[in-house]
Scaffold this motif. Structure first.
Motif, PDB file in Angstrom:
ATOM      1  N   PHE A   1      -0.486  14.999 -28.172  1.00 36.71           N
ATOM      2  CA  PHE A   1      -0.267  15.520 -26.715  1.00 36.71           C
ATOM      3  C   PHE A   1       0.995  15.438 -26.024  1.00 36.71           C
ATOM      4  CE2 PHE A   1      -4.626  13.213 -27.716  1.00 36.71           C
ATOM      5  CZ  PHE A   1      -5.243  14.320 -28.194  1.00 36.71           C
ATOM      6  N   ALA A   2       2.071  14.729 -26.773  1.00 41.04           N
ATOM      7  CA  ALA A   2       3.252  14.457 -26.038  1.00 41.04           C
ATOM      8  C   ALA A   2       3.966  15.615 -25.322  1.00 41.04           C
ATOM      9  CB  ALA A   2       4.341  14.101 -27.268  1.00 41.04           C
ATOM     10  N   GLY A   3       3.595  17.085 -25.686  1.00 39.27           N
ATOM     11  CA  GLY A   3       4.088  18.180 -24.970  1.00 39.27           C
ATOM     12  C   GLY A   3       3.459  18.183 -23.568  1.00 39.27           C
ATOM     13  N   SER A   4       2.431  17.505 -23.185  1.00 41.20           N
ATOM     14  CA  SER A   4       2.149  17.606 -21.785  1.00 41.20           C
ATOM     15  C   SER A   4       2.853  16.718 -20.890  1.00 41.20           C
ATOM     16  CB  SER A   4       0.684  16.840 -21.542  1.00 41.20           C
ATOM     17  OG  SER A   4      -0.427  17.880 -21.959  1.00 41.20           O
ATOM     18  N   LEU A   5       3.669  15.632 -21.681  1.00 40.14           N
ATOM     19  CA  LEU A   5       4.442  14.797 -20.926  1.00 40.14           C
ATOM     20  C   LEU A   5       6.126  15.509 -21.016  1.00 40.14           C
ATOM     21  CD1 LEU A   5       3.327  11.421 -22.031  1.00 40.14           C
ATOM     22  CD2 LEU A   5       2.421  12.748 -20.169  1.00 40.14           C
ATOM     23  N   ALA A   6       6.374  15.976 -22.233  1.00 44.14           N
ATOM     24  CA  ALA A   6       7.937  16.357 -22.208  1.00 44.14           C
ATOM     25  C   ALA A   6       8.009  17.498 -21.545  1.00 44.14           C
ATOM     26  CB  ALA A   6       7.713  16.749 -23.967  1.00 44.14           C
TER      27      ALA A   6
ATOM     28  N   ALA B   1      21.857  27.879 -21.930  1.00 45.10           N
ATOM     29  CA  ALA B   1      21.324  26.758 -22.378  1.00 45.10           C
ATOM     30  C   ALA B   1      20.438  27.292 -23.545  1.00 45.10           C
ATOM     31  CB  ALA B   1      20.333  26.297 -21.163  1.00 45.10           C
ATOM     32  N   PHE B   2      20.279  26.021 -24.514  1.00 45.52           N
ATOM     33  CA  PHE B   2      19.458  26.410 -25.889  1.00 45.52           C
ATOM     34  C   PHE B   2      18.672  24.989 -25.708  1.00 45.52           C
ATOM     35  CE2 PHE B   2      23.416  28.719 -26.202  1.00 45.52           C
ATOM     36  CZ  PHE B   2      22.936  29.859 -26.786  1.00 45.52           C
ATOM     37  N   PHE B   3      17.223  25.372 -26.107  1.00 46.92           N
ATOM     38  CA  PHE B   3      16.420  24.335 -26.172  1.00 46.92           C
ATOM     39  C   PHE B   3      15.923  24.213 -27.594  1.00 46.92           C
ATOM     40  CE2 PHE B   3      15.141  23.318 -21.789  1.00 46.92           C
ATOM     41  CZ  PHE B   3      15.777  24.317 -21.085  1.00 46.92           C
ATOM     42  N   ILE B   4      16.065  22.972 -28.075  1.00 51.72           N
ATOM     43  CA  ILE B   4      15.604  23.015 -29.460  1.00 51.72           C
ATOM     44  C   ILE B   4      14.690  21.885 -29.928  1.00 51.72           C
ATOM     45  CG2 ILE B   4      18.046  23.998 -30.410  1.00 51.72           C
ATOM     46  CD1 ILE B   4      18.790  21.313 -30.897  1.00 51.72           C
ATOM     47  N   GLY B   5      13.743  22.017 -30.710  1.00 50.02           N
ATOM     48  CA  GLY B   5      12.916  21.101 -31.182  1.00 50.02           C
ATOM     49  C   GLY B   5      12.094  21.651 -32.374  1.00 50.02           C
ATOM     50  N   ARG B   6      11.283  20.723 -33.004  1.00 50.50           N
ATOM     51  CA  ARG B   6      10.592  21.058 -34.321  1.00 50.50           C
ATOM     52  C   ARG B   6       9.035  20.973 -34.003  1.00 50.50           C
ATOM     53  NH1 ARG B   6      13.865  20.745 -39.434  1.00 50.50           N
ATOM     54  NH2 ARG B   6      15.859  20.856 -38.549  1.00 50.50           N
ATOM     55  N   GLY B   7       8.113  21.593 -34.568  1.00 48.26           N
ATOM     56  CA  GLY B   7       6.779  21.595 -34.571  1.00 48.26           C
ATOM     57  C   GLY B   7       6.212  21.607 -33.153  1.00 48.26           C
ATOM     58  N   LEU B   8       5.407  20.679 -32.661  1.00 52.62           N
ATOM     59  CA  LEU B   8       4.859  20.698 -31.288  1.00 52.62           C
ATOM     60  C   LEU B   8       5.908  20.784 -30.183  1.00 52.62           C
ATOM     61  CD1 LEU B   8       1.943  18.426 -31.279  1.00 52.62           C
ATOM     62  CD2 LEU B   8       1.922  20.829 -30.717  1.00 52.62           C
ATOM     63  N   ASP B   9       7.221  20.178 -30.602  1.00 54.78           N
ATOM     64  CA  ASP B   9       8.262  19.985 -29.816  1.00 54.78           C
ATOM     65  C   ASP B   9       9.010  21.356 -29.585  1.00 54.78           C
ATOM     66  OD1 ASP B   9       8.247  17.290 -29.417  1.00 54.78           O
ATOM     67  OD2 ASP B   9       9.448  17.002 -31.006  1.00 54.78           O
ATOM     68  N   TYR B  10       8.925  22.260 -30.456  1.00 56.11           N
ATOM     69  CA  TYR B  10       9.287  23.625 -30.272  1.00 56.11           C
ATOM     70  C   TYR B  10       8.308  24.462 -29.316  1.00 56.11           C
ATOM     71  CZ  TYR B  10       9.903  28.480 -31.588  1.00 56.11           C
ATOM     72  OH  TYR B  10      10.099  29.929 -31.660  1.00 56.11           O
ATOM     73  N   ALA B  11       7.123  24.152 -29.279  1.00 60.20           N
ATOM     74  CA  ALA B  11       6.491  25.136 -28.533  1.00 60.20           C
ATOM     75  C   ALA B  11       6.791  24.447 -27.127  1.00 60.20           C
ATOM     76  CB  ALA B  11       4.997  24.601 -28.634  1.00 60.20           C
ATOM     77  N   VAL B  12       7.098  23.054 -26.749  1.00 62.87           N
ATOM     78  CA  VAL B  12       7.362  22.948 -25.487  1.00 62.87           C
ATOM     79  C   VAL B  12       8.804  23.454 -25.207  1.00 62.87           C
ATOM     80  CG1 VAL B  12       8.042  20.722 -24.197  1.00 62.87           C
ATOM     81  CG2 VAL B  12       6.353  20.444 -26.044  1.00 62.87           C
TER      82      VAL B  12
END
Ligand code: AGP
Length: 630
Positions: free
Chosen positions: A593-598, A489-500
């Motif tokens: 704060f979206a990381g707390s939900l994602a 599995a690969f998890f991809i995102g940018r910025g704060l989404d990457y941290a998540v």
């Protein structure tokens, strides 16, 4: 890592030791053992490789080992394979049923080889591959000289290098257990006429809430209801007991199938309780941490050091502190930071300033740790202090080593976290960082009070929004069961989404054993994309408007190479569904704060994949909850 229990009182010791060990199972182990001294002074040791259940069966729940004093241990192998011979307790004299010294140990004795050679030269023989047997025989050698447990421990502590929590029973002191500690946790619980020794509070909560935290380089004599503390010079030291406020229920499954799913559901409370201590009248308030605004105004930069999930929180913190408070941040793996001789704050360097190794006086170093006992994070904290930095610990466990040694402490209020994979402690850390970033931003004049009020109001919506997301857990369960055979599995995102993504990917691999990696989505085509095959699972997180379309393009690139796409995005971005095969929407929230939900659907994905694959989700193989060795 290893768990230690001990009991001295009027009840049968063995069942109490076994029960205590069962509460420490979360720490990770591969064998277990108990030693009980009977009323005639004889010590019986029983050990078993594998689960505690086997030890319990072997001793009929402890009933075959009569006696009112004993020590117990769950071992996470470091020196020597998991086996009965290597399991603790270890004894000084195999040929006798009343061995002079019997001991258990948590930690690593670094110079065990050198000590073993010396003991062999003195005539000692060894039956195991462990560093612990060396410690027991070392203590025995000094005990034989003086007949004093205190002196034997003092002398041993001077020559042992490494980390340890040790508990011993001595032949001529049948009513006492002696302990010594350096860099590995140990607590002593007491009632009027009983005493309990443990590596962590849940092991004794059923019996008492009155607890002493044993300090570094402290020796302790434990009798029934009576505990005495000594420093390494053998001088007696006063100590106050503290009262633990958690109830025993908090460390039980409470009807849930596993601790991990229980703790996932406890996140709204963990987030609310943590925020409640950091917000006052609509503004952030860090007074409980001791960190003053005058200091915050003058920090030139922030270094964050942590391990694992806590390091992921650090990555998120970097985006937030730099983005909101406009203060330079660098994030370090604690295991690297401690050895790499870091330079002063990099933000200060320019062509006129020659960088020189030395103290980072005036800077802030933040250590993030759920347990507060992680060896690398503790070492990073000490390194930062040595360099003159101000230190702030973000810690969940009250009275833990990191909390005690840091200059300032911000406690998260997640309650006891038992599952090896962190969920609620991670979420509590995230909101602690949110509050910290907002506070820094206002105090340093980057945002106005009005803006802060608006943002703290958003923060306080997180608990309810997590609740809403948890109502959708059946969909994730269905998806996990559909993808049960996923190999990669690969998890991809940018910025704060990457941290998540970093955290989502860790959840997947640690509990479900699916090979998984997280990538900043712009980085995929620089190598990783070659790993995609027909059906490879790619999970994208898209909550950051500025880069959402970029990640969408990266998803298309993956899809055209056969990937199966899951997406987590904010409600309203329905265009994502045109590309993804399975989409989860999180409620709208300020993007910071979206990381707390994602993270919620990603935790559920890891959990349900693990359960569908029949894995012991709370205690995945090879892992320990609190990593107290390097
Ligand atoms: C996360 O699920 C892990 N169990 C692990 O990465 C953990 O976050 C890490 O070991 C750090 O632990 P700490 O927060 O107790 O310092």
């Amino acid at each position: 890592m290893c768990g230690i229990t001990g009991y001295v009182g009027h009840e049968e010791a063995a069942p109490i030791l076994l029960d205590g060990l069962s509460k420490l199972e979360y720490r990770g182990y591969d064998s277990a053992g108990i030693a009980v001294r009977d009323n005639d002074g004889k010590v019986r040791v029983v050990k078993a490789k594998g689960r505690l259940k086997i030890l319990s069966e072997k001793t009929d729940g402890g009933t075959t080992l009569p006696g009112h004093i004993g020590i117990g241990h769950t071992r996470w192998a470091t020196h020597g394979e998991p086996s009965e011979a290597n399991a603790h307790p270890h004894i000084s004299d195999e040929s006798s049923d009343s061995s002079a010294v019997v001991g258990v140990h948590n930690g690593i004795i670094e110079n065990y080889h050198e000590l073993k050679e010396k003991l062999i030269a003195k005539g000692y023989k060894f039956y195991s591959d462990t560093d612990t047997e060396v410690a027991v025989k070392l203590v025995d050698s000094y005990y034989r000289e003086s007949g004093s447990p205190l002196e034997a421990l003092e002398k041993s502590m001077v020559v042992i290098r490494g980390s340890y929590a040790l508990a011993f029973m001595f032949k001529d002191y049948p009513d006492e257990i002696w302990t010594a500690r350096k860099d590995s946790p140990m607590i002593i619980g007491v009632t009027n006429d009983e005493s309990f020794i443990a590596s962590d509070v849940p092991a004794i909560l059923k019996r008492t809430r009155t607890v002493y935290y044993v300090d570094n380089l402290e020796i302790c004599r434990v009798r029934a209801g009576d505990v005495k503390f000594y420093n390494i010079e053998g001088e007696s030291r006063p100590k106050e007991a503290v009262s633990i406020s958690w109830d025993a229920q908090a460390a039980e499954k409470d009807g849930y199938e596993h601790f991990m799913i229980k703790e996932i559901h406890e996140q709204p409370k963990a987030v609310y309780d943590t925020l409640s201590t950091l917000l006052k009248d609509g503004l952030t308030d860090l007074s409980s941490t001791g960190l003053e605004d005058s200091l915050i105004r003058n920090f030139r930069g922030v270094t964050i050091a942590a391990c694992g999930s806590a390091w992921h929180v650090g990555i998120e913190a970097q985006y937030l502190l730099e983005g909101l408070a406009r203060i330079p941040v660098r994030v370090e793996l604690a295991s690297e930071y401690r050895y790499r001789d870091p330079l002063p704050g990099f933000w200060e360097m320019n062509s006129d300033t020659a960088p020189a190794a030395g103290p980072v006086a005036g800077d802030l170093v933040i250590i993030i740790s759920q347990s507060g006992e992680t060896a690398d994070s503790l070492a990073a904290l000490r390194e930062a202090k040595k360099r003159g930095a101000h230190t702030l610990a973000i810690v969940n466990v009250l009275g833990s080593s990191i909390a005690r040694e840091a200059e300032f402490v911000l406690y998260t209020h997640a309650g006891p976290e038992i599952a090896v994979a962190t969920t609620k402690a991670y979420s509590a850390q995230l909101v602690a960082i949110d509050a910290l970033a907002l506070h820094f931003a206002r105090v340093r004049g980057v945002i106005t009070e009005d803006k802060e009020r608006q943002m703290t109001a958003e923060l306080m919506t997180i608990p309810d929004k997590i609740r809403t997301l948890l109502e959708e857990k059946d969909r994730i369960q269905w998806f996990a069961s559909k993808k049960i055979n996923t190999r990669d599995a690969f998890f991809i995102g940018r910025g704060l989404d990457y941290a998540v993504c970093l955290e989502g990917s860790l959840k997947m691999k640690e509990v479900s054993y699916v090979h998984s990696e997280a990538y900043a989505s712009g980085e995929l085509k620089h190598g990783t994309i070659s790993l995609l095959e027909q059906g490879t699972l790619v999970v994208s997180v898209l909550t950051q408007n500025r880069v959402l379309e970029k990640t969408l393009s990266n998803m298309v690139e993956c899809k055209s190479r056969g990937a199966y796409l899951m997406a987590v995005t904010t409600h309203g971005h329905f265009e994502v569904e045109d590309i993804a095969d399975f989409t989860v929407y999180i409620p709208k929230i300020d993007e910071h704060f979206a990381g707390s939900l994602a993270i919620i659907p990603l935790q559920l994905l890891g959990y349900y994949t693990s359960v569908a694959r029949g894995i012991d989700v709370d205690k995945p193989r090879n892992l320990a909850k609190s990593v107290t060795v390097e």
